[in-house]
Enzyme design. Structure first.
Site, PDB file in Angstrom:
ATOM      1  N   ARG A 193      42.619  45.393  46.311  1.00  0.00           N
ATOM      2  CA  ARG A 193      41.809  44.502  45.410  1.00  0.00           C
ATOM      3  C   ARG A 193      42.627  44.276  44.224  1.00  0.00           C
ATOM      4  NH1 ARG A 193      40.437  44.392  39.629  1.00  0.00           N
ATOM      5  NH2 ARG A 193      38.642  43.088  39.288  1.00  0.00           N
ATOM      6  N   SER A 198      43.306  52.435  31.353  1.00  0.00           N
ATOM      7  CA  SER A 198      42.959  51.323  31.989  1.00  0.00           C
ATOM      8  C   SER A 198      44.372  50.846  32.271  1.00  0.00           C
ATOM      9  CB  SER A 198      42.309  50.473  30.687  1.00  0.00           C
ATOM     10  OG  SER A 198      43.153  50.380  29.788  1.00  0.00           O
ATOM     11  N   THR A 247      47.305  45.750  33.714  1.00  0.00           N
ATOM     12  CA  THR A 247      46.107  46.666  34.069  1.00  0.00           C
ATOM     13  C   THR A 247      46.136  47.676  35.204  1.00  0.00           C
ATOM     14  OG1 THR A 247      43.799  46.317  34.214  1.00  0.00           O
ATOM     15  CG2 THR A 247      45.091  44.823  35.472  1.00  0.00           C
ATOM     16  N   THR A 290      40.528  40.224  29.074  1.00  0.00           N
ATOM     17  CA  THR A 290      40.159  41.761  29.470  1.00  0.00           C
ATOM     18  C   THR A 290      38.570  41.514  30.336  1.00  0.00           C
ATOM     19  OG1 THR A 290      39.405  42.638  27.649  1.00  0.00           O
ATOM     20  CG2 THR A 290      41.546  42.821  27.954  1.00  0.00           C
ATOM     21  N   GLY A 291      38.075  42.215  31.032  1.00  0.00           N
ATOM     22  CA  GLY A 291      36.890  42.563  31.630  1.00  0.00           C
ATOM     23  C   GLY A 291      36.963  41.943  33.034  1.00  0.00           C
ATOM     24  N   THR A 331      41.945  46.830  30.389  1.00  0.00           N
ATOM     25  CA  THR A 331      43.442  45.884  30.347  1.00  0.00           C
ATOM     26  C   THR A 331      43.669  45.873  29.104  1.00  0.00           C
ATOM     27  OG1 THR A 331      42.317  44.816  32.458  1.00  0.00           O
ATOM     28  CG2 THR A 331      43.834  43.535  31.061  1.00  0.00           C
TER      29      THR A 331
HETATM   30  N1  GLY Z   1      40.506  42.350  33.942  1.00  0.00           N
HETATM   31  C1  GLY Z   1      40.947  43.158  34.923  1.00  0.00           C
HETATM   32  C2  GLY Z   1      40.596  43.156  36.236  1.00  0.00           C
HETATM   33  O1  GLY Z   1      39.576  42.824  36.655  1.00  0.00           O
HETATM   34  O2  GLY Z   1      41.355  43.891  37.080  1.00  0.00           O
END
Ligand code: GLY
Length: 348
Positions: free
Chosen positions: A228, A88, A218, A251-252, A200
């Site tokens: 993105r 990740s 991340t 994170t998330g 992340t």
């Molecule tokens: N929280 C990591 C992402 O959405 O890239």
């Protein structure tokens, strides 16, 4: 109007409209320190996402030896960035839909109140360190893409292939599995690859002097559209520090966090006197409240995962997640351990 004329004009206008002298007007801009800290911790404290268990121990050890809080936090998250088995973050992170690993990171240093970040960075294993260089050596907060890479190379960072054999294999399987109507033959059906992790690492630290820092790094959403960028490199979303109050990060699902400036909001909640756990839960309530209908289940609950981690100047720390069953890592002044996170919704 020249620069000087304009400044004088604005100064005069402020005095007239507010009916106060310029000196008094300046006072209006003092930071709102509603929550007055009643101390600092006896020992260094570090909180992170669960994958930072080794990292919080390392950061605490380095802070105990006198290392600066941001340098120590970055040494902590670097363990995951350099670990090919953490899929990740950094080296070994899952790639975008074209099989290219693009990394995001940001950091803040409480004592100097400076911030730095990089987004969609390719070929460099440690984006957290590049983010720190942006903080330290530029007048900017965020560098992206090719410019971020050239900036890193100018400081001697090595360009490397970040796609490990394991990550490439997952990506090839995902590409073959993603739909029945494309040109890729699906030799090994695997439903699990349709799940797209947004793993992340975020870490927030405070030392006995009350100095605070935060960092988030991340590889972002697996199989993302190239370019993105999630919340991690966005200062105020992926992480945020106010040296008077505390630090927070996430994170998330990054998109949901960006839309509420979640790390900033969590620090502001602490400024209003909330414990870090309550501050993080309050931010999640806001996320749930503003989420689009397409992202809610039939009971109005967000279908995605999102977690926050926070520490205040006193050394109190806490983590909270949208859904039950999550945890986080903490160095609580004595030992590094995994602790249950608070949550907004219980899984059925
Ligand atoms: N929280 C990591 C992402 O959405 O890239």
């Amino acid at each position: 109007m020249s620069k000087i004329d304009r400044r004088e004009f604005l100064g005069a206008a402020a005095g007239v409209t507010a009916g106060v002298t310029v000196a008094k007007t300046e006072k209006l801009f003092a930071a709102p320190a509603v929550h007055i800290s009643n101390g600092t911790p006896d020992n260094p404290i570090a909180i992170s996402s669960t994958n930072g268990l080794r990292g919080v121990a390392r950061a605490a050890e380095l802070m105990a030896d006198g290392m600066d809080t941001l340098d120590a936090a970055i040494e902590g998250v670097k363990i995951q960035e350099l670990d090919p088995n953490d899929r990740s973050v950094g080296y070994g992170g899952l790639p975008n839909e074209e099989g290219v690993v693009q990394l995001d990171a940001s950091c803040m240093h409480g004592p100097t109140r400076r911030a730095g970040g990089v987004a969609a960075l390719e070929g460099i294993k440690t984006p957290s360190v590049v983010a720190k260089y942006v903080l330290k050596y530029t007048d900017h907060d965020l560098l992206v893409g090719e410019g971020a890479k050239r900036f890193a190379l100018s400081y001697g960072f090595q360009e490397e292939d970040l796609l490990t054999d394991a990550s490439r294999e997952s990506w090839l399987k995902w590409r073959a599995n993603r739909g029945p109507n494309d040109d890729w033959v699906n030799a090994e059906p695997d439903e699990t690859l349709l799940y797209r992790p947004t793993g992340t690492i975020n870490m927030n630290v405070v030392n006995p002097a009350g100095d605070i820092s935060s960092v988030t790094t991340t590889s972002g959403l697996a199989w993302k559209i190239p370019g993105r960028v999630g919340d991690s490199p966005i200062i105020g979303a992926g992480q945020y520090t106010d040296n008077d109050i505390g630090a927070a990060g996430s994170t998330g699902r990054g998109e949901a966090n960006i839309e509420v400036c979640g790390a900033f909001l969590t620090v502001e909640n602490m400024r209003r006197g909330m414990h870090p756990t309550d501050a993080a839960l309050e931010t999640l309530r806001r996320v749930a409240h503003v989420s689009e209908a397409r992202l809610l289940d039939d009971r109005g609950r967000p279908t995605f995962g999102l977690s926050f981690y926070a520490v205040n100047k006193n050394g109190e720390s806490g983590g909270a997640s949208m859904w039950s069953g999550r945890n986080h890592a903490v160095f609580d002044g004595q030992e590094a351990r995994v602790r249950d996170s608070a949550y907004l919704f219980e899984r059925d």
